[in-house]
Every structure is written in C-alpha cells, then in structure tokens.
Scaffold this active site. Structure first.
Site, PDB file in Angstrom:
ATOM      1  N   THR A  30       0.694  -1.107   0.195  1.00 18.53           N
ATOM      2  CA  THR A  30       0.143   0.030   0.000  1.00 18.53           C
ATOM      3  C   THR A  30       0.889   1.458   0.050  1.00 18.53           C
ATOM      4  OG1 THR A  30      -1.721  -1.355   1.293  1.00 18.53           O
ATOM      5  CG2 THR A  30      -1.531   1.380   1.429  1.00 18.53           C
ATOM      6  N   GLY A  67       2.576  -2.855   8.244  1.00 15.79           N
ATOM      7  CA  GLY A  67       2.825  -3.069   9.678  1.00 15.79           C
ATOM      8  C   GLY A  67       4.343  -3.044   9.753  1.00 15.79           C
ATOM      9  N   GLU A 112      -6.284  -5.815   3.788  1.00 16.73           N
ATOM     10  CA  GLU A 112      -6.407  -6.982   3.028  1.00 16.73           C
ATOM     11  C   GLU A 112      -7.355  -7.153   1.871  1.00 16.73           C
ATOM     12  OE1 GLU A 112      -3.421  -8.883   4.500  1.00 16.73           O
ATOM     13  OE2 GLU A 112      -3.610  -8.856   2.103  1.00 16.73           O
TER      14      GLU A 112
HETATM   15  C1  LIG Z   1      -5.310 -11.703  10.621  1.00 14.21           C
HETATM   16  C2  LIG Z   1      -3.780 -11.447  11.212  1.00 14.21           C
HETATM   17  C3  LIG Z   1      -3.260 -10.188  10.841  1.00 14.21           C
HETATM   18  C4  LIG Z   1      -3.311  -9.729   9.632  1.00 14.21           C
HETATM   19  C5  LIG Z   1      -2.467  -8.330   9.359  1.00 14.21           C
HETATM   20  C6  LIG Z   1      -3.039  -7.910   7.837  1.00 14.21           C
HETATM   21  C7  LIG Z   1      -2.401  -6.544   7.777  1.00 14.21           C
HETATM   22  C8  LIG Z   1      -2.741  -6.081   6.324  1.00 14.21           C
HETATM   23  C9  LIG Z   1      -2.123  -6.276   5.287  1.00 14.21           C
HETATM   24  C10 LIG Z   1      -2.669  -5.503   4.201  1.00 14.21           C
HETATM   25  O1  LIG Z   1      -3.590  -4.865   4.041  1.00 14.21           O
HETATM   26  S1  LIG Z   1      -1.657  -5.929   2.776  1.00 14.21           S
HETATM   27  C11 LIG Z   1      -2.515  -4.834   1.191  1.00 14.21           C
HETATM   28  C12 LIG Z   1      -3.933  -5.466   1.161  1.00 14.21           C
HETATM   29  N1  LIG Z   1      -4.275  -4.825   0.064  1.00 14.21           N
HETATM   30  C13 LIG Z   1      -5.202  -5.355  -1.223  1.00 14.21           C
HETATM   31  O2  LIG Z   1      -5.846  -6.494  -0.806  1.00 14.21           O
HETATM   32  C14 LIG Z   1      -5.471  -4.760  -2.158  1.00 14.21           C
HETATM   33  C15 LIG Z   1      -6.838  -5.066  -2.569  1.00 14.21           C
HETATM   34  N2  LIG Z   1      -6.955  -4.883  -4.265  1.00 14.21           N
HETATM   35  C16 LIG Z   1      -6.739  -6.138  -5.012  1.00 14.21           C
HETATM   36  O3  LIG Z   1      -6.522  -7.300  -4.463  1.00 14.21           O
HETATM   37  C17 LIG Z   1      -6.759  -5.839  -6.542  1.00 14.21           C
HETATM   38  O4  LIG Z   1      -6.399  -4.485  -6.792  1.00 14.21           O
HETATM   39  C18 LIG Z   1      -8.295  -6.124  -7.069  1.00 14.21           C
HETATM   40  C19 LIG Z   1      -9.104  -5.419  -6.166  1.00 14.21           C
HETATM   41  C20 LIG Z   1      -8.304  -7.498  -6.977  1.00 14.21           C
HETATM   42  C21 LIG Z   1      -8.150  -5.942  -8.583  1.00 14.21           C
HETATM   43  O5  LIG Z   1      -7.178  -6.349  -9.075  1.00 14.21           O
HETATM   44  P1  LIG Z   1      -6.704  -6.227 -10.709  1.00 14.21           P
HETATM   45  O6  LIG Z   1      -7.533  -4.867 -11.129  1.00 14.21           O
HETATM   46  O7  LIG Z   1      -5.504  -6.545 -10.882  1.00 14.21           O
HETATM   47  O8  LIG Z   1      -7.777  -7.402 -11.412  1.00 14.21           O
HETATM   48  P2  LIG Z   1      -9.160  -7.190 -12.004  1.00 14.21           P
HETATM   49  O9  LIG Z   1      -9.084  -6.179 -13.169  1.00 14.21           O
HETATM   50  O10 LIG Z   1     -10.262  -6.703 -11.069  1.00 14.21           O
HETATM   51  O11 LIG Z   1      -9.588  -8.694 -12.147  1.00 14.21           O
HETATM   52  C22 LIG Z   1      -8.761  -9.293 -13.200  1.00 14.21           C
HETATM   53  C23 LIG Z   1      -8.894 -10.803 -13.047  1.00 14.21           C
HETATM   54  O12 LIG Z   1      -8.078 -11.385 -11.931  1.00 14.21           O
HETATM   55  C24 LIG Z   1      -8.761 -12.126 -10.856  1.00 14.21           C
HETATM   56  N3  LIG Z   1      -8.021 -11.701  -9.833  1.00 14.21           N
HETATM   57  C25 LIG Z   1      -8.143 -10.540  -9.130  1.00 14.21           C
HETATM   58  N4  LIG Z   1      -7.491 -10.919  -7.839  1.00 14.21           N
HETATM   59  C26 LIG Z   1      -7.166 -12.021  -8.115  1.00 14.21           C
HETATM   60  C27 LIG Z   1      -6.730 -13.227  -6.987  1.00 14.21           C
HETATM   61  N5  LIG Z   1      -6.186 -12.479  -5.867  1.00 14.21           N
HETATM   62  N6  LIG Z   1      -6.521 -14.012  -7.224  1.00 14.21           N
HETATM   63  C28 LIG Z   1      -6.875 -14.787  -8.257  1.00 14.21           C
HETATM   64  N7  LIG Z   1      -7.647 -13.971  -9.236  1.00 14.21           N
HETATM   65  C29 LIG Z   1      -7.820 -12.711  -9.069  1.00 14.21           C
HETATM   66  C30 LIG Z   1     -10.127 -11.427 -11.237  1.00 14.21           C
HETATM   67  O13 LIG Z   1     -11.331 -12.290 -10.702  1.00 14.21           O
HETATM   68  C31 LIG Z   1     -10.388 -11.401 -12.608  1.00 14.21           C
HETATM   69  O14 LIG Z   1     -10.613 -12.607 -13.189  1.00 14.21           O
HETATM   70  P3  LIG Z   1     -11.518 -12.752 -14.568  1.00 14.21           P
HETATM   71  O15 LIG Z   1     -12.898 -12.071 -14.081  1.00 14.21           O
HETATM   72  O16 LIG Z   1     -10.761 -12.054 -15.644  1.00 14.21           O
HETATM   73  O17 LIG Z   1     -11.582 -14.154 -14.875  1.00 14.21           O
HETATM   74  C1  FAD Z   2      -5.034  -1.571  10.263  1.00 16.12           C
HETATM   75  C2  FAD Z   2      -4.307  -1.746   8.848  1.00 16.12           C
HETATM   76  C3  FAD Z   2      -3.285  -2.515   8.682  1.00 16.12           C
HETATM   77  C4  FAD Z   2      -2.865  -2.297   7.101  1.00 16.12           C
HETATM   78  N1  FAD Z   2      -1.522  -3.149   7.083  1.00 16.12           N
HETATM   79  C5  FAD Z   2      -0.861  -3.187   5.848  1.00 16.12           C
HETATM   80  C6  FAD Z   2       0.296  -3.680   5.703  1.00 16.12           C
HETATM   81  O1  FAD Z   2       0.811  -4.369   6.281  1.00 16.12           O
HETATM   82  N2  FAD Z   2       0.999  -3.837   4.219  1.00 16.12           N
HETATM   83  C7  FAD Z   2      -0.060  -3.171   3.387  1.00 16.12           C
HETATM   84  O2  FAD Z   2       0.626  -3.005   2.177  1.00 16.12           O
HETATM   85  N3  FAD Z   2      -1.081  -2.289   3.430  1.00 16.12           N
HETATM   86  C8  FAD Z   2      -1.653  -2.391   4.745  1.00 16.12           C
HETATM   87  N4  FAD Z   2      -2.617  -1.801   4.889  1.00 16.12           N
HETATM   88  C9  FAD Z   2      -3.495  -0.764   3.819  1.00 16.12           C
HETATM   89  C10 FAD Z   2      -4.799  -1.526   3.522  1.00 16.12           C
HETATM   90  O3  FAD Z   2      -4.425  -2.675   2.601  1.00 16.12           O
HETATM   91  C11 FAD Z   2      -5.598  -0.533   2.478  1.00 16.12           C
HETATM   92  O4  FAD Z   2      -5.826   0.634   3.535  1.00 16.12           O
HETATM   93  C12 FAD Z   2      -6.693  -1.122   1.982  1.00 16.12           C
HETATM   94  O5  FAD Z   2      -6.105  -2.088   0.895  1.00 16.12           O
HETATM   95  C13 FAD Z   2      -7.748  -0.114   1.310  1.00 16.12           C
HETATM   96  O6  FAD Z   2      -7.174   0.517   0.342  1.00 16.12           O
HETATM   97  P1  FAD Z   2      -7.219   2.029   0.263  1.00 16.12           P
HETATM   98  O7  FAD Z   2      -6.770   2.690   1.848  1.00 16.12           O
HETATM   99  O8  FAD Z   2      -6.694   2.518  -0.673  1.00 16.12           O
HETATM  100  O9  FAD Z   2      -8.751   2.457   0.364  1.00 16.12           O
HETATM  101  P2  FAD Z   2      -9.468   2.964  -0.839  1.00 16.12           P
HETATM  102  O10 FAD Z   2      -9.571   1.915  -1.894  1.00 16.12           O
HETATM  103  O11 FAD Z   2      -9.015   4.305  -1.234  1.00 16.12           O
HETATM  104  O12 FAD Z   2     -10.951   3.286  -0.298  1.00 16.12           O
HETATM  105  C14 FAD Z   2     -11.503   4.487  -0.163  1.00 16.12           C
HETATM  106  C15 FAD Z   2     -13.081   4.259  -0.630  1.00 16.12           C
HETATM  107  O13 FAD Z   2     -12.960   3.943  -2.038  1.00 16.12           O
HETATM  108  C16 FAD Z   2     -13.726   2.843  -2.473  1.00 16.12           C
HETATM  109  N5  FAD Z   2     -13.447   2.146  -3.502  1.00 16.12           N
HETATM  110  C17 FAD Z   2     -12.110   2.122  -3.934  1.00 16.12           C
HETATM  111  N6  FAD Z   2     -12.201   1.573  -5.219  1.00 16.12           N
HETATM  112  C18 FAD Z   2     -13.542   1.263  -5.567  1.00 16.12           C
HETATM  113  C19 FAD Z   2     -13.920   0.386  -6.807  1.00 16.12           C
HETATM  114  N7  FAD Z   2     -13.343  -0.294  -7.734  1.00 16.12           N
HETATM  115  N8  FAD Z   2     -15.369   0.439  -6.638  1.00 16.12           N
HETATM  116  C20 FAD Z   2     -15.955   0.910  -5.626  1.00 16.12           C
HETATM  117  N9  FAD Z   2     -15.630   1.657  -4.643  1.00 16.12           N
HETATM  118  C21 FAD Z   2     -14.351   1.784  -4.698  1.00 16.12           C
HETATM  119  C22 FAD Z   2     -13.763   1.937  -1.281  1.00 16.12           C
HETATM  120  O14 FAD Z   2     -14.900   0.864  -1.092  1.00 16.12           O
HETATM  121  C23 FAD Z   2     -14.062   3.088  -0.011  1.00 16.12           C
HETATM  122  O15 FAD Z   2     -15.111   3.210   0.281  1.00 16.12           O
HETATM  123  C24 FAD Z   2      -3.268  -1.538   6.536  1.00 16.12           C
HETATM  124  C25 FAD Z   2      -4.535  -1.002   6.484  1.00 16.12           C
HETATM  125  C26 FAD Z   2      -4.886  -1.077   7.887  1.00 16.12           C
HETATM  126  C27 FAD Z   2      -6.259  -0.124   8.378  1.00 16.12           C
END
Ligand SMILES: CCCCCCC/C=C/C(=O)SCCNC(=O)CCNC(=O)[C@H](O)C(C)(C)COP(=O)(O)OP(=O)(O)OC[C@H]1O[C@@H](n2cnc3c(N)ncnc32)[C@H](O)[C@@H]1OP(=O)(O)O
Ligand code: FAD
Length: 634
Positions: A150, A189, A407
């Site tokens: 992120t 984190g 996530e």
């Molecule tokens: C519990 C204990 C502690 C936990 C600690 C956790 C701390 C936090 C860490 C974090 O937050 S890490 C960062 C997390 N960030 C995210 O999760 C980002 C979210 N965004 C995405 O995953 C992607 O941007 C998206 C929303 C999935 C879109 O990706 P993209 O634009 O590349 O794909 P699309 O055009 O939407 O779809 C194309 C195609 O790909 C398939 N697909 C997408 N993602 C996946 C996947 N992960 N695995 C398999 N396939 C995937 C999707 O279904 C489409 O398929 P088709 O429809 O074309 O067949």
């Molecule tokens: C406690 C915590 C721990 C984290 N730890 C990590 C970490 O270890 N590593 C890491 O990489 N990241 C980490 N993150 C970041 C986290 O993964 C992102 O905050 C999360 O993926 C959401 O993305 P964003 O912040 O860009 O939200 P945004 O996507 O900017 O969300 C803002 C608004 O936009 C809307 N939106 C965005 N896209 C669309 C769409 N296509 N259609 C409709 N609505 C949409 C959302 O629904 C939301 O209402 C952490 C976040 C938190 C809160």
C-alpha cells in the site's frame, strides 16, 4: 485451608444442570481433543510467564513506551518458541492470532507481519533458490520483514501502484524508486521501526514496458545499526525480484498474473478465523456480564432481573453467539479449499484459483463486517461498563473493524465476488462454491419454513439476486452504456448478490457440518437450535432479498418471527454454558466484565484504581490550571 474460589451466584446457577458436554464443543472448535490439550498446554506455558505480564495497563503508556513494551514481549515470546511444549509452528500460529497472541500483546505484535505476510510471500512466490537463501534467515529471525504494498495514494487499486522497479540489463539489477509523494509505501505493519527487510510490491519495467505489479525483496535497514540504508526514502536500492520472471534479460510472463496476489488471498483466509476468535471473545464478555448484571424491573415488585432475561437482550446476544459457530465452520471449509487449491497450484493446476479468490473475498468481507457489527452490539449490551477501555470492547472492535479495510477493502472485495458470480452465471461454468448458479434454479418458489426449506430460500435468493444484477447490466447495455459504466451503475445490485452468495455459503456450511458431524445428541440439539436461530435471524434481517426472489409471504415472515423468538427462549438457559465451551481464559478475554467467576464489580473497581490519576487525591494540574481559574473571578 484452600481459599474458597468466588463464583457469582447467578453464574453458578447458570452453570448448574448443563444438558450437554461443554468439552465436546471445546474439542469441536479446537479441531479435536488433542488440539485442546495442546492449546491449554501452550496457554499455561505462555500465560504463566511473569515477564510477559504488563506492569501497568498499556492504555496508560505513551505511544513510544507502548511500542517498546510490545517489542520487548514479542522478542521474549520468540525466545520462548524453541522450548514451547506445542512445537514452533502451532505456537507461532497461536501467537499471531486474536486469542493467545493478543492476551500478551494487547496493542499489537510488532513482528506479526514477518510471520503473517513476509514469510508467506517468500514461500508462495519465491523461487527455490530464493527460498533457500532467505527462508532460513527469516525463520531464524536473522532478518525481520514486512509486506510493503500500500502507498499513500493507492491501497486498493494494485494496477495503479506507483513504485517502480526498472530492470537494468547491463547491471542485471532492479532500480526501485518512489517517483512521487503518493508513491511512498504507507500502512505496512512493522515498516516504521521494526523491519529491516520488506517484500515490496512494485510495477516491473523492463525494456521500457510495464509488466505489472511484482514482489521484490528489499533491504531497508543496516542489519547491525538498524539505520535506514542510504536513499531508503526514495528507495534507490538494490532489490531482487521475488519469483524472478527475468530470465537472461527477458521477461517471462507467469502462468497467471494474479499469482503475485497470492499472499493477500492467504491473509484473507486467515482473517476469517481471526475475526471469529475476536467475536467469540466479545460474545463471552457480554453474555457472562448480562447474567451477572441485574437491572430494572421485569415483574413489578420482583427483584431486579438478570438483563439476559429480557428478550431484547437475547435478541442482541444470541445471534452473535450463533454466528461464532457459523463463521468458524465456514472458515474451516475455506481453509480446506485454500490448502487444496494451493497444493494444486504448486503442481501447476490453477483450476481452483478463481473459486478460492471469489470465496476468500466473500468470506473475508462477510465475516469481518458481520463480526464488527456484532462486536458493537455486544459492547452496547453492556451499558456504560461496556464503554470502558478495560472492558476490552474498544480494542476488540478496533481489531475487527480494521479487518473490514485491510487485506482488501470490503466493498472492493464484494465487487470482485460479483464479477465471479456474473461470469459464472453467464458462462454457466465455475468452481465448487458457485455450482448452484449453473442451470435453472430448481425447487418450488413456495416457501417451506423447515431448515431445509429455508436453505433452499437462501439458494433461490442468491441465484435471483445475480439474475437481477445481470438484468441491470443488460438494461444499461441496451441503453448503449459502456460495460464499465453499466458495471458501476449496477454496483448496488452486484454487492447484494455477492453478499447473498456469501451468506448462502455460511448457511450451507453450518447445516452440512451438523449433518456430517459426529455429535452427541445433546450437543447436536443445542447447535441445531443455534443454526436454525441464525439462519432465520439473517433471513429476517434481509427479508427484502427474499421477497424479491421468492414467494415469501407476510404469513411466512410472521411464522418465522415466532420460530425465532421461541428459539431465543429455548437457547437462553444455555447461553453461559455455550460461551464457557469456548474455553477462553480470563487473560485472553482481558475484561473484568467477562471473567469466569463473575466478580465484575470488584474487578472494575480494581481496574479503575490502576489509573495514574487515581494515585493521588489531587492531581498536580489543579494547582497549575484549575486553582488560578477558580481564583480569577472571570
Ligand atoms: C489476521 C491476522 C493479521 C493480518 C494483518 C494484515 C495486515 C494488512 C495487510 C494488508 O492490508 S496488505 C495490502 C492488501 N491490499 C489489498 O488487498 C489490495 C486489494 N486490491 C486487490 O486485490 C486488487 O486490486 C483487485 C481489487 C483484486 C483488482 O485487481 P486487478 O485490477 O488486478 O484485477 P481485476 O481487473 O479486477 O480482475 C482481473 C482478473 O483477475 C482476477 N483476480 C483478481 N485478484 C485475484 C486474486 N487475488 N487471485 C486470483 N484471481 C484474481 C479477477 O477475478 C479477474 O478474473 P476474470 O474475471 O478476468 O476471470
Ligand atoms: C490496520 C491496517 C493495517 C494495514 N496493514 C498493511 C500492511 O501491512 N501492508 C500493506 O501493504 N497495506 C496495509 N494496509 C493498507 C490496506 O491494505 C489498505 O488501506 C486497503 O487495501 C484499502 O485501500 P485504500 O486505503 O486505498 O482504500 P480506498 O480504496 O482508497 O478506499 C476508499 C473508498 O473507495 C472505495 N473504492 C475504492 N475502489 C473502488 C471500486 N473499484 N469500486 C467501488 N468503490 C471503490 C472503497 O470502497 C472505499 O469506500 C493496512 C491498513 C490498515 C487499516
């Protein structure tokens, strides 16, 4: 003479004549008797260590002192790993979760990302050579990693990440750079002060072409001094691409570009279990407190009743109690799918990947959002004392509601699920969890309010809402809207369909688990009551979806409402016995409201006495500020 163990008389009465074997449920939730023994051994091993106890409540420490104290304990826990009676992997798994881990590290584990994301990224995406080089170092804690994806400007839209990794064929190096302020890695984190390495997700550029986001191993800090490496701010470093697709200067496309998203899928699966554990804590605290708390008047002239005897309180607490079982069983099913899919992927078989992605998005979004709502209801059900920091509800709520965002922000994940459902329904082909979408919806539209009949209603609603969403998309298409506009204008319907799909999976998991499970009759009875309560509760909460997609009538709803309140009354006598079956120690609950003995008021008083403000009758600020004001005759 042994000290008489106090037990609140009301709780004592609640526990008398329990009709089922609590341990049988404990073993069910732990995954078997041996797992329960292992968990209890591990809890004793960790929670008996005086060095892991907080000298003062964490809420009274400064931010920096909180970090230092949590890091001290986290490092001590790592030293204890080697001698753990449960073995390293089960111990690590327990310490990373919302149960034992958060009993010790109440503000969060500075090393969590190292185990929850950094190592899984290496295991899931590193080449054999890279794993040989880094995994041992990571397991031995000779490096501390995080997962840096992120950025300040992007968290959701991975294809929009700005961090660039440009391959230089001359030096065979990647040059990582953050080209703008919004490209700064933000949120990961442990990134701030703890980690000295990171898996950095960056756009890979080679021969002037962007090949999309890929993971890179980047050293952040000097291993001796912990000082940030030169240029770390702009990340001009010598990273290495994990699961290198650069062979002799040429980019070789991976079999599926989404395999680089695999670490997120793993954590989404883990989150379902984690929020369920947190919900179990909240329900235990609120249920025990609601059987200790006596308030108001039910029958004029009678003693104040236990607040759990109000139907309104049962309506608040028994659905979340049932949800803990529903989510646990669904999380177990998802975990099994993850393992099967992952084993297949390692053999090059990606067939289950779309189903795993769809289901992990659906359940992560459903379990986290439902658990967050239920935890807040549990807090509110405890009145003023539920608002206190020492109740542990604020911390539990903070942990669960964070899971709605990290996530994968839930809305975005719902839309991913909808994409999979629409594709399956249109193409009439898809994975295990979407088979019901293939072919015409079977079974009558008339409503049968037996358990099986209600499950059929959930299936009919799930199919029906996908068809409604597709009809909206087609309508927009006929108006000449471009597909992306049509998709955006159908978002409300698409999300409803995705949520109905997730609920169907949870409902079928619960019902099927009870059918297949080897349960004693008394346990089957109480779990079946919880199952029926929960699926009726959700139906009543979402009755609009069912009206839209079936012949549900007002009479059916009235009948279901009657069944629902009958089930509240039937389950009420076993509420405390059910939460006792979770076998959550007081240290894990970390709340004077939820303690096993129900000695709530004394424990609340003792907690308040720990406040620094209560160490003197007059705080020094009186003389500095209040006294001058009092004398100033404003
Ligand atoms: C519990 C204990 C502690 C936990 C600690 C956790 C701390 C936090 C860490 C974090 O937050 S890490 C960062 C997390 N960030 C995210 O999760 C980002 C979210 N965004 C995405 O995953 C992607 O941007 C998206 C929303 C999935 C879109 O990706 P993209 O634009 O590349 O794909 P699309 O055009 O939407 O779809 C194309 C195609 O790909 C398939 N697909 C997408 N993602 C996946 C996947 N992960 N695995 C398999 N396939 C995937 C999707 O279904 C489409 O398929 P088709 O429809 O074309 O067949
Ligand atoms: C406690 C915590 C721990 C984290 N730890 C990590 C970490 O270890 N590593 C890491 O990489 N990241 C980490 N993150 C970041 C986290 O993964 C992102 O905050 C999360 O993926 C959401 O993305 P964003 O912040 O860009 O939200 P945004 O996507 O900017 O969300 C803002 C608004 O936009 C809307 N939106 C965005 N896209 C669309 C769409 N296509 N259609 C409709 N609505 C949409 C959302 O629904 C939301 O209402 C952490 C976040 C938190 C809160």
């Amino acid at each position: 003479m042994s000290k008489e163990i106090y037990e609140n008389p009301d709780l004592k009465k609640e526990r008398q004549n329990c009709p089922f074997n609590k341990e049988e449920i404990t073993h069910l939730l732990d995954g078997g008797k041996e797992k329960t023994i292992e968990r209890k051994q591990l809890e004793n091993y960790i929670l008996s260590d005086e060095q892991l106890k907080d000298a003062v409540p964490m809420e009274y420490l400064s931010h920096a002192d909180k970090y230092a104290e949590e890091l001290r304990k986290a490092c001590l826990l790592m030293h204890k790993l080697a001698d753990s009676p449960a073995g390293q992997v089960p111990t690590l798994r327990a310490l990373m979760g919302a149960g034992l881990g958060s009993a010790v590290l109440k503000e969060g584990n500075p090393l969590a990302l190292h185990y929850v994301m950094f190592i899984p990224a290496l295991m899931g995406q590193g080449t054999i050579d890279q794993q040989a080089k880094w995994l041992e170092k990571a397991y031995n804690l000779n490096m501390i990693g995080t997962y840096a994806q992120t950025e300040l400007g992007h968290g959701t839209f991975l294809r929009g990440l700005e961090t660039r990794a440009t391959y230089d064929p001359k030096t065979q190096e990647f040059i990582l750079e953050s080209p703008s302020l919004t490209a700064y890695k933000w949120w990961p984190g442990s990134l701030g002060k703890t980690a000295n390495y990171a898996v950095v997700m960056a756009q890979l550029y080679t021969k002037g072409k962007c090949e999309g986001t890929h993971p890179f191993m980047v050293q952040l800090r000097d291993e001796e001094t912990h000082e940030p490496l030169p240029g770390i701010v702009n990340m001009w470093l010598n990273p290495v691409c994990i699961s290198s697709y650069i062979h002799y200067g040429t980019y070789v496309k991976p079999t599926n570009s989404k395999l680089s998203y695999a670490t997120m899928v793993f954590v989404r699966v883990v989150v379902c279990q984690d929020v369920t554990t947190n919900l179990r804590k909240a329900v235990t605290i609120a249920t025990r407190y609601s059987c200790v708390r006596r308030q108001s008047e039910l029958k004029p002239g009678d003693r104040e009743p236990q607040v759990m005897d109000y139907q309104a309180q049962q309506n608040k607490l028994l659905p979340p109690l049932a949800a803990t079982f529903a989510f646990q069983l669904a999380a177990d099913h998802l975990w099994n799918l993850y393992h099967t899919a992952n084993n297949n992927i390692e053999q090059g078989d990606l067939e289950l990947l779309p189903d795993l992605h769809g289901l992990s998005c659906a359940l992560k979004a459903l379990c986290s959002s439902e658990a967050a709502n239920f935890v807040e209801v549990c807090r509110q059900s405890c009145g003023g004392h539920g608002y206190m920091s020492c109740s542990n509800f604020p911390r539990i709520y903070g942990q669960v509601t964070a899971a709605e965002t990290y996530e994968g922000e839930n809305t975005v994940l719902w839309l991913q699920v909808a994409r999979y459902l629409v594709k399956t329904r249109k193409e009439q082909s898809g994975g295990l969890s979407v088979k019901y979408l293939i072919g015409e919806e079977k079974g009558p539209k008339t409503v049968d309010t037996t358990l099986e009949g209600i499950v059929k209603l959930y299936r009919r609603a799930a199919v029906g809402l996908v068809d409604v969403a597709i009809a909206e998309l087609d309508k927009s298409g006929r108006k000449g809207e471009a597909p992306h506009d049509a998709w955006n204008h159908a978002a409300v319907y698409l999300i409803k369909a995705a949520q109905a799909h997730a609920r169907l999976f949870v409902v079928e998991s619960f019902v099927d688990s009870l059918k297949e499970g080897k349960l004693s009759a008394p346990v089957r009875t109480v779990l079946s009551q919880l199952c029926e309560l929960f699926i009726i509760y959700w139906l009543l909460e979402r009755s609009g979806d069912f009206f839209l997609c079936s012949n549900l009538t007002k009479q059916d709803l009235l009948l279901l409402n009657s069944k629902y309140v009958e089930l509240l009354a039937a389950i009420r006598p076993q509420a405390v016995n059910l939460v006792d079956s979770f076998d959550l120690r007081d240290e894990v609950l970390n709340s004077p409201l939820g303690c096993w003995d129900g000695n709530v008021y004394q424990r609340l008083f003792d907690e308040a006495a720990k406040s620094p403000l209560n160490q003197s009758n007059v705080h020094e600020s009186f003389h500095k500020y209040l006294k001058p004001l009092l004398k100033s005759n404003l």
